[in-house]
Design a protein around this motif. Structure first.
Motif, PDB file in Angstrom:
ATOM      1  N   ARG A   1      72.408  39.792  75.995  1.00  0.00           N
ATOM      2  CA  ARG A   1      73.474  40.413  75.218  1.00  0.00           C
ATOM      3  C   ARG A   1      72.942  40.666  73.818  1.00  0.00           C
ATOM      4  NH1 ARG A   1      75.462  41.803  79.503  1.00  0.00           N
ATOM      5  NH2 ARG A   1      76.704  40.336  80.686  1.00  0.00           N
ATOM      6  N   LEU A   2      72.626  41.916  73.533  1.00  0.00           N
ATOM      7  CA  LEU A   2      72.087  42.259  72.220  1.00  0.00           C
ATOM      8  C   LEU A   2      73.146  42.110  71.145  1.00  0.00           C
ATOM      9  CD1 LEU A   2      69.940  45.432  72.980  1.00  0.00           C
ATOM     10  CD2 LEU A   2      69.210  43.053  72.879  1.00  0.00           C
ATOM     11  N   LEU A   3      72.700  41.795  69.953  1.00  0.00           N
ATOM     12  CA  LEU A   3      73.612  41.695  68.827  1.00  0.00           C
ATOM     13  C   LEU A   3      73.120  42.562  67.692  1.00  0.00           C
ATOM     14  CD1 LEU A   3      72.178  38.918  66.993  1.00  0.00           C
ATOM     15  CD2 LEU A   3      72.930  38.124  69.180  1.00  0.00           C
ATOM     16  N   ALA A   4      74.056  43.005  66.877  1.00  0.00           N
ATOM     17  CA  ALA A   4      73.729  43.804  65.700  1.00  0.00           C
ATOM     18  C   ALA A   4      73.595  42.845  64.527  1.00  0.00           C
ATOM     19  CB  ALA A   4      74.815  44.833  65.422  1.00  0.00           C
ATOM     20  N   ALA A   5      72.417  42.840  63.915  1.00  0.00           N
ATOM     21  CA  ALA A   5      72.126  41.946  62.792  1.00  0.00           C
ATOM     22  C   ALA A   5      71.229  42.695  61.820  1.00  0.00           C
ATOM     23  CB  ALA A   5      71.455  40.683  63.304  1.00  0.00           C
ATOM     24  N   PRO A   6      71.037  42.179  60.621  1.00  0.00           N
ATOM     25  CA  PRO A   6      70.192  42.872  59.647  1.00  0.00           C
ATOM     26  C   PRO A   6      68.793  43.153  60.199  1.00  0.00           C
ATOM     27  CG  PRO A   6      71.378  41.108  58.581  1.00  0.00           C
ATOM     28  CD  PRO A   6      71.642  40.976  60.043  1.00  0.00           C
TER      29      PRO A   6
ATOM     30  N   ALA B   1      64.461  38.904  56.074  1.00  0.00           N
ATOM     31  CA  ALA B   1      64.977  38.082  54.976  1.00  0.00           C
ATOM     32  C   ALA B   1      66.498  38.172  54.894  1.00  0.00           C
ATOM     33  CB  ALA B   1      64.353  38.505  53.655  1.00  0.00           C
ATOM     34  N   ALA B   2      67.061  39.301  55.280  1.00  0.00           N
ATOM     35  CA  ALA B   2      68.512  39.479  55.237  1.00  0.00           C
ATOM     36  C   ALA B   2      69.217  38.709  56.350  1.00  0.00           C
ATOM     37  CB  ALA B   2      68.860  40.958  55.323  1.00  0.00           C
ATOM     38  N   LEU B   3      68.476  38.225  57.336  1.00  0.00           N
ATOM     39  CA  LEU B   3      69.079  37.411  58.386  1.00  0.00           C
ATOM     40  C   LEU B   3      69.612  36.092  57.829  1.00  0.00           C
ATOM     41  CD1 LEU B   3      66.553  37.927  61.324  1.00  0.00           C
ATOM     42  CD2 LEU B   3      68.885  38.778  61.179  1.00  0.00           C
ATOM     43  N   LEU B   4      69.151  35.715  56.637  1.00  0.00           N
ATOM     44  CA  LEU B   4      69.578  34.461  56.020  1.00  0.00           C
ATOM     45  C   LEU B   4      70.793  34.631  55.111  1.00  0.00           C
ATOM     46  CD1 LEU B   4      66.032  33.078  55.154  1.00  0.00           C
ATOM     47  CD2 LEU B   4      67.435  32.573  57.151  1.00  0.00           C
ATOM     48  N   LEU B   5      71.289  35.852  54.996  1.00  0.00           N
ATOM     49  CA  LEU B   5      72.462  36.097  54.161  1.00  0.00           C
ATOM     50  C   LEU B   5      73.690  35.423  54.767  1.00  0.00           C
ATOM     51  CD1 LEU B   5      72.077  39.912  53.384  1.00  0.00           C
ATOM     52  CD2 LEU B   5      71.737  38.006  51.792  1.00  0.00           C
ATOM     53  N   PRO B   6      74.668  35.070  53.923  1.00  0.00           N
ATOM     54  CA  PRO B   6      75.922  34.525  54.464  1.00  0.00           C
ATOM     55  C   PRO B   6      76.647  35.584  55.303  1.00  0.00           C
ATOM     56  CG  PRO B   6      75.830  34.308  52.056  1.00  0.00           C
ATOM     57  CD  PRO B   6      74.640  35.085  52.474  1.00  0.00           C
ATOM     58  N   PRO B   7      77.449  35.158  56.260  1.00  0.00           N
ATOM     59  CA  PRO B   7      78.124  36.109  57.154  1.00  0.00           C
ATOM     60  C   PRO B   7      78.949  37.183  56.448  1.00  0.00           C
ATOM     61  CG  PRO B   7      78.364  33.886  57.989  1.00  0.00           C
ATOM     62  CD  PRO B   7      77.721  33.771  56.647  1.00  0.00           C
ATOM     63  N   HIS B   8      79.606  36.847  55.360  1.00  0.00           N
ATOM     64  CA  HIS B   8      80.436  37.854  54.689  1.00  0.00           C
ATOM     65  C   HIS B   8      79.583  38.958  54.060  1.00  0.00           C
ATOM     66  CE1 HIS B   8      79.472  35.222  51.268  1.00  0.00           C
ATOM     67  NE2 HIS B   8      79.736  36.254  50.487  1.00  0.00           N
TER      68      HIS B   8
ATOM     69  N   ALA C   1      69.331  46.185  66.495  1.00  0.00           N
ATOM     70  CA  ALA C   1      69.717  45.472  67.708  1.00  0.00           C
ATOM     71  C   ALA C   1      68.686  44.378  67.966  1.00  0.00           C
ATOM     72  CB  ALA C   1      69.777  46.426  68.891  1.00  0.00           C
ATOM     73  N   TRP C   2      69.149  43.171  68.186  1.00  0.00           N
ATOM     74  CA  TRP C   2      68.279  42.021  68.427  1.00  0.00           C
ATOM     75  C   TRP C   2      68.706  41.313  69.702  1.00  0.00           C
ATOM     76  CZ3 TRP C   2      64.368  40.572  65.031  1.00  0.00           C
ATOM     77  CH2 TRP C   2      64.391  41.119  63.758  1.00  0.00           C
ATOM     78  N   CYS C   3      67.737  40.893  70.498  1.00  0.00           N
ATOM     79  CA  CYS C   3      68.058  39.977  71.595  1.00  0.00           C
ATOM     80  C   CYS C   3      68.162  38.588  70.964  1.00  0.00           C
ATOM     81  CB  CYS C   3      67.015  40.031  72.700  1.00  0.00           C
ATOM     82  SG  CYS C   3      65.401  39.334  72.291  1.00  0.00           S
ATOM     83  N   PRO C   4      68.900  37.673  71.569  1.00  0.00           N
ATOM     84  CA  PRO C   4      69.067  36.349  70.958  1.00  0.00           C
ATOM     85  C   PRO C   4      67.753  35.616  70.694  1.00  0.00           C
ATOM     86  CG  PRO C   4      70.703  36.658  72.661  1.00  0.00           C
ATOM     87  CD  PRO C   4      69.762  37.840  72.740  1.00  0.00           C
TER      88      PRO C   4
ATOM     89  N   CYS D   1      64.646  36.840  70.030  1.00  0.00           N
ATOM     90  CA  CYS D   1      63.946  37.413  68.871  1.00  0.00           C
ATOM     91  C   CYS D   1      64.719  37.154  67.583  1.00  0.00           C
ATOM     92  CB  CYS D   1      63.733  38.918  69.061  1.00  0.00           C
ATOM     93  SG  CYS D   1      62.504  39.330  70.320  1.00  0.00           S
ATOM     94  N   HIS D   2      66.045  37.260  67.641  1.00  0.00           N
ATOM     95  CA  HIS D   2      66.877  37.020  66.463  1.00  0.00           C
ATOM     96  C   HIS D   2      66.686  35.592  65.955  1.00  0.00           C
ATOM     97  CE1 HIS D   2      70.668  35.758  64.494  1.00  0.00           C
ATOM     98  NE2 HIS D   2      70.566  36.945  63.921  1.00  0.00           N
ATOM     99  N   ASP D   3      66.784  34.618  66.842  1.00  0.00           N
ATOM    100  CA  ASP D   3      66.667  33.224  66.433  1.00  0.00           C
ATOM    101  C   ASP D   3      65.270  32.900  65.906  1.00  0.00           C
ATOM    102  OD1 ASP D   3      69.289  32.929  67.201  1.00  0.00           O
ATOM    103  OD2 ASP D   3      68.815  31.927  69.099  1.00  0.00           O
ATOM    104  N   ALA D   4      64.229  33.400  66.589  1.00  0.00           N
ATOM    105  CA  ALA D   4      62.860  33.131  66.151  1.00  0.00           C
ATOM    106  C   ALA D   4      62.565  33.788  64.804  1.00  0.00           C
ATOM    107  CB  ALA D   4      61.867  33.613  67.212  1.00  0.00           C
ATOM    108  N   THR D   5      63.035  35.007  64.595  1.00  0.00           N
ATOM    109  CA  THR D   5      62.828  35.704  63.330  1.00  0.00           C
ATOM    110  C   THR D   5      63.585  35.008  62.205  1.00  0.00           C
ATOM    111  OG1 THR D   5      62.504  37.792  64.479  1.00  0.00           O
ATOM    112  CG2 THR D   5      63.023  37.927  62.150  1.00  0.00           C
ATOM    113  N   ARG D   6      64.774  34.546  62.496  1.00  0.00           N
ATOM    114  CA  ARG D   6      65.576  33.831  61.487  1.00  0.00           C
ATOM    115  C   ARG D   6      64.888  32.523  61.087  1.00  0.00           C
ATOM    116  NH1 ARG D   6      70.129  30.769  60.344  1.00  0.00           N
ATOM    117  NH2 ARG D   6      71.602  31.847  59.015  1.00  0.00           N
ATOM    118  N   ARG D   7      64.351  31.795  62.065  1.00  0.00           N
ATOM    119  CA  ARG D   7      63.628  30.556  61.756  1.00  0.00           C
ATOM    120  C   ARG D   7      62.391  30.846  60.912  1.00  0.00           C
ATOM    121  NH1 ARG D   7      64.983  29.234  67.091  1.00  0.00           N
ATOM    122  NH2 ARG D   7      62.978  29.997  67.817  1.00  0.00           N
ATOM    123  N   ALA D   8      61.654  31.907  61.248  1.00  0.00           N
ATOM    124  CA  ALA D   8      60.455  32.267  60.487  1.00  0.00           C
ATOM    125  C   ALA D   8      60.818  32.669  59.061  1.00  0.00           C
ATOM    126  CB  ALA D   8      59.705  33.403  61.184  1.00  0.00           C
TER     127      ALA D   8
END
Length: 118
Positions: free
Chosen positions: A60-65, A69-76, A88-91, A93-100
């Motif tokens: 289930r792809l999600l729309a995220a920055p 670096a913008a993946l660390l922004l607050p949700p609002h 579009a990110w798969c979960p 790749c999204h999680d690994a990129t956010r951790r990096a």
């Protein structure tokens, strides 16, 4: 949410627009730490398809920055980003990129100075 059903918060059609621009495929180009060279330099996961690992179920792809670096922004703040700043990110790749990105931010931060009590 099925392959055709958008998430509940997609009343404006933003998620659908991001997925359409990505042709329903994860837009990660290796920022997750995985080498996507075998797949043309881009993650092969598609919305509604199955992940590469056994037992992951449908992707289930999600729309995220788009900017890691913008993946660390607050949700609002993420919710206020324009469509052009999203990808579009798969979960996985999204999680690994956010951790990096979090590790890179922590490494770039100056060390905390100890409190001088004496």
């Amino acid at each position: 949410m099925t392959g055709r059903t958008p998430p509940l918060g997609d009343s404006q059609g933003l998620w659908r627009a991001v997925l359409a621009a990505a042709s329903g495929r994860c837009q990660c180009r290796g920022t997750c730490g995985t080498n996507h060279e075998r797949d043309g330099g881009r993650c092969k996961n598609t919305h509604g398809g199955y992940g590469s690992r056994h037992g992951t179920g449908p992707v289930r792809l999600l729309a995220a920055p788009a900017d890691p670096a913008a993946l660390l922004l607050p949700p609002h703040q993420v919710a206020a980003l324009p469509k052009q700043a999203l990808a579009a990110w798969c979960p996985a790749c999204h999680d690994a990129t956010r951790r990096a990105a979090a590790k890179a931010r922590q490494a770039a931060a100056p060390p905390a100075e100890p409190n001088a009590l004496f």
